[in-house]
Design an enzyme around this catalytic site. Structure first.
Site, short mmCIF file in Angstrom:
data_model
loop_
_atom_site.label_atom_id
_atom_site.label_comp_id
_atom_site.label_asym_id
_atom_site.label_seq_id
_atom_site.Cartn_x
_atom_site.Cartn_y
_atom_site.Cartn_z
N GLU A 271 17.73 -13.01 59.85
CA GLU A 271 17.83 -14.00 60.91
C GLU A 271 16.80 -13.76 62.01
O GLU A 271 16.48 -14.65 62.79
CB GLU A 271 19.24 -13.98 61.49
N ARG A 302 25.68 -19.59 61.78
CA ARG A 302 25.24 -19.44 60.40
C ARG A 302 25.89 -20.46 59.46
O ARG A 302 25.24 -20.95 58.54
CB ARG A 302 25.53 -18.02 59.92
#
Length: 595
Positions: A271, A302
């Site tokens: 990420e 997410r």
């Protein structure tokens, strides 16, 4: 007499090892627990690892570790960190466990720094912090894009300084329990095949989660198979919220026919790439997150980003390899190499320069928010049995905030370790009745499993189960698919009794044990997902698309008669006044600061 019957008559000798505290799992959670015990003067500790020392799933957590240091944003504090965690978890988290983590984390980061962790630094020499998805401020500390690896190296070195006993290449296959008290653990040496009995006063499960029950996942195939939750469940402990599986938005999407690329399918593209400004595009060149989340864009939660990518792919706007494009080439080459060294090195080795153009990504199973139900000290409802790290449930709710997995490992390592250090009681020696009813039958069963011919290769069954879970309990779910999935799992369980398995030192034997754990975890996910008739966080039901306030509760799963799983719902607690005030203040990331 067939091979399995013959196995019952084989020698099932075992080595008995006495220990005060047995820690199963040598990643960050297990290591930090052992350190806390050692620093408190507890010497009778043994840490077990399935792999070599320092080789644990922790090393694959790359992007960062959360803690409200306020390096760049001094207005940040632990209450806002807790509020972000609860919001990301869709308020299914245990508020007390959330606060136990977020309160500690500034001190845990400073502690790691003192122990020599190679954090990335600001120009002023402070621990640097970056944006991560769904966080109100920059609170994710990092070491380039190899944070987990650097953290585990630091913890292992600290454990060595304290001379903490460690044994590697040992796999635990069963806990010694009467359903109310845990007395130890059973397993085998993966190199020699020798059977091992650990007579322990306390057992700490720090054995990871269950994301590898899916076809596409970010773990290696021999880890995160559900060992921890399955061992605890078999011992009489309760599982919680197993239906919540986080599908990370960005795993590698590759050409499966290319031998250089195929081994990387599903592996995590951290990420941190999006945290440093990476952008997502579909095959038409559209930056599609503008349609799904115009305010938070690529750094929304997410579950939101993963569903957006899945929707684009399903709509025919995916790439040739079934993904979308992640592009950070608008950043300078030097910036990418400095901030994302492991990612740039990985893709460079495959002939791709991240500074020149995009890489292909697709959602991949990454983390189990569910796990073993524990109290505030990490103890299960089986006396003397603890579960921490990804093995436990409660901190993350319906979806995990990025950067909180590493935070949970060190925070709850301290919680469980300090609690155990203050205890003087223990389970005592294993009762002879359990030696006869649990220990010897289990070792005889392991011996019967080894060196057997069968109609099916065990790896084929593992792969089949992973396909079943991806197809029937993946990002998008419905009742028909979940029921079909349960039927398929039951069928695989039946056929597992007729699989070809090698000796205890073989890979096939390890996967035979893993398959048993995976079947338990898979059934728990499917049953929880079938019961939860709503969409919340990482659990998305296409036949129940809205969030239902009546389902703001946890689902517990416990053993019932005849091997059945019994479920019940339990209410959620309330946050403290301080955290509620942070929730009421409505802090939120403004993604466009990165533009």
């Amino acid at each position: 007499m067939n091979d399995r019957d013959a196995g019952q008559n084989r020698q099932t000798d075992y080595v008995r090892i006495d220990v005060g505290v047995l820690i199963v799992g040598a990643g960050a959670a297990g290591a930090r627990t052992a350190i806390e015990l050692a620093e408190a003067g507890v010497e009778d500790v043994l840490v077990l690892g399935k792999r070599g020392h320092g080789d644990a799933h922790t090393t694959w957590a790359r992007g960062g570790i959360n803690g409200a240091l306020g390096t760049h944003d001094p207005e940040d504090d632990w209450t806002i960190h807790a509020a972000d965690t609860l919001k990301e978890g869709h308020f299914l988290n245990d508020p007390e466990k959330v606060e136990a983590v977020t309160r500690q984390m500034p001190d845990r980061l400073r502690e790691l720094d003192e122990w020599g962790m190679a954090f990335s630094r600001t120009e002023d020499g402070e621990i640097d912090q970056r944006y991560f998805g769904a966080q109100s401020f920059r609170r994710t500390a990092f070491a380039g894009d190899h944070t987990g690896e650097s953290m585990l190296d630091t913890l292992v070195e600290r454990a060595r300084e304290l001379e903490i006993p460690y044994r590697e290449n040992v796999m635990i296959t069963k806990l010694v329990s009467d359903g109310w008290t845990c007395y130890g653990a059973l397993g085998f040496d993966m190199d020699t095949g020798e059977f091992l009995l650990f007579d322990a006063d306390h057992v700490v499960l720090a054995a990871g989660g269950y994301a590898s029950i899916y076809d596409r996942h970010t773990s290696r195939d021999d880890e995160n198979n559900g060992d921890g939750p399955a061992l605890a469940y078999d011992a009489g402990a309760t599982l919680l919220d197993m239906e919540f599986v986080q599908f990370h938005p960005t795993g590698m999407a590759v050409d499966e026919a290319d031998p250089d690329w195929a081994p990387w399918s599903g592996r995590l593209v951290t990420e941190a790439v999006r945290g440093e400004g990476g952008r997502l595009y579909n095959a038409d060149g559209e930056r599609f997150m503008e349609r799904y989340s115009p305010d938070q864009m690529e750094l929304d939660a997410r579950d939101v980003v993963a569903r957006a990518i899945a929707t684009e792919i399903d709509a025919g706007r995916g790439t040739e390899n079934g993904g979308v494009y992640l592009d950070i080439s608008h950043r300078e080459s030097e910036f990418i190499r400095e901030r994302l060294p492991r990612m740039s090195e990985r893709f460079a080795a495959l002939g791709v320069d991240m500074a020149d153009g995009p890489v292909e990504v697709a959602p991949t199973a990454h983390y189990g928010m569910g796990g073993v139900e524990v109290d505030d000290d990490g103890q299960t409802d089986v006396e003397n049995l603890y579960a921490i790290g990804e093995t436990m449930a409660g901190v993350h709710g319906a979806n995990r905030l990025g950067g909180n997995s590493l935070a949970e490992t060190v925070a709850y390592g301290v919680v469980a370790g300090s609690h155990l250090a203050a205890r003087s009681d223990g389970a005592g020696a294993i009762p002879e009745s359990l030696v006869g009813s649990v220990v010897e039958p289990h070792f005889a069963g392991l011996a019967a499993t080894a060196d057997t011919d069968g109609e099916t290769e065990i790896r084929d069954l593992v792969t089949e189960l992973q396909h079943v879970m991806w197809d029937h309990a993946g990002i998008l779910r419905d009742e028909a698919g979940l029921r079909s999935g349960l039927d398929a799992v039951a069928d695989i369980r039946r056929r597992a009794d007729d699989a070809a398995v090698g000796p205890p030192s073989s890979e096939s034997f390890e996967f035979a044990v893993d398959l048993g754990f995976m079947l338990t975890a898979a059934e728990a996910v499917l049953r929880g997902a079938l019961e939860r008739t709503e969409s919340r966080g990482a659990h998305y039901r296409t036949d129940h698309e809205e969030r239902d306030p009546d389902w703001q509760c946890n689902i517990r799963l416990e053993r019932a008669d005849l091997g059945r799983m019994r479920s019940e719902t339990v209410p959620i607690g309330s946050p403290s006044e301080a955290v509620q005030a942070a929730l009421d203040a409505g802090y939120e990331l403004d993604y466009h600061q990165l533009e």
